[in-house]
Design a protein around this motif. Structure first.
Motif: not given
Length: 136
Positions: A106-124
């Motif tokens: 899992r890798e996390a990216y904070p959103l530029e337009f909403d820094p309190k929210t992160q997008l977490v991407i899942l890889y298998e």
């Protein structure tokens, strides 16, 4: 002459069992069994599945355009294809076992337009397996 032996009263076993049960019940009430569960959970280390385990690019942020492009990538596409859109992550989260015998990254990216929210991407196995949002 008949000796008079003092006869002690014989306690029937039922009275002993009832008395023992009352003592055990009183001990349970005084000890508060519900608090035992809290004690056990407090003694175990808490794992926060939203915490970063490794920071990669602390300046990384995901723009609206990058998010829109990412949402067009189908699941099971390659990790390289996703990285072309989002580059290096802000951080990596602890791995998970979403499916049996598959370790998910899992890798996390904070959103530029909403820094309190992160997008977490899942890889298998280096395949894009999905995403979710972490909200503070």
């Amino acid at each position: 002459m008949v000796s008079q032996r003092s006869q002690l009263p014989v306690t029937p076993p039922v009275k002993s069992l009832v008395a023992g049960g009352v003592v055990i019940a009183a001990a349970v009430v005084l000890f508060d069994v519900r608090d035992m569960g809290g004690w056990f959970t407090r003694s175990q280390p808490q794992v926060n599945d939203k915490s970063c385990s490794e920071f990669v690019q602390t300046e990384a942020k995901l723009s609206r355009e990058q998010l829109a492009q990412l949402l067009t990538i189908p699941e099971r596409d390659s990790k390289e294809r996703v990285r072309e859109v989002v580059a290096e992550p802000y951080c990596r989260l602890a791995s998970l076992n979403v499916r049996a015998d598959v370790q998910a990254e899992r890798e996390a990216y904070p959103l530029e337009f909403d820094p309190k929210t992160q997008l977490v991407i899942l890889y298998e196995n280096d395949e894009y397996a999905g995403y979710r949002f972490n909200f503070e």
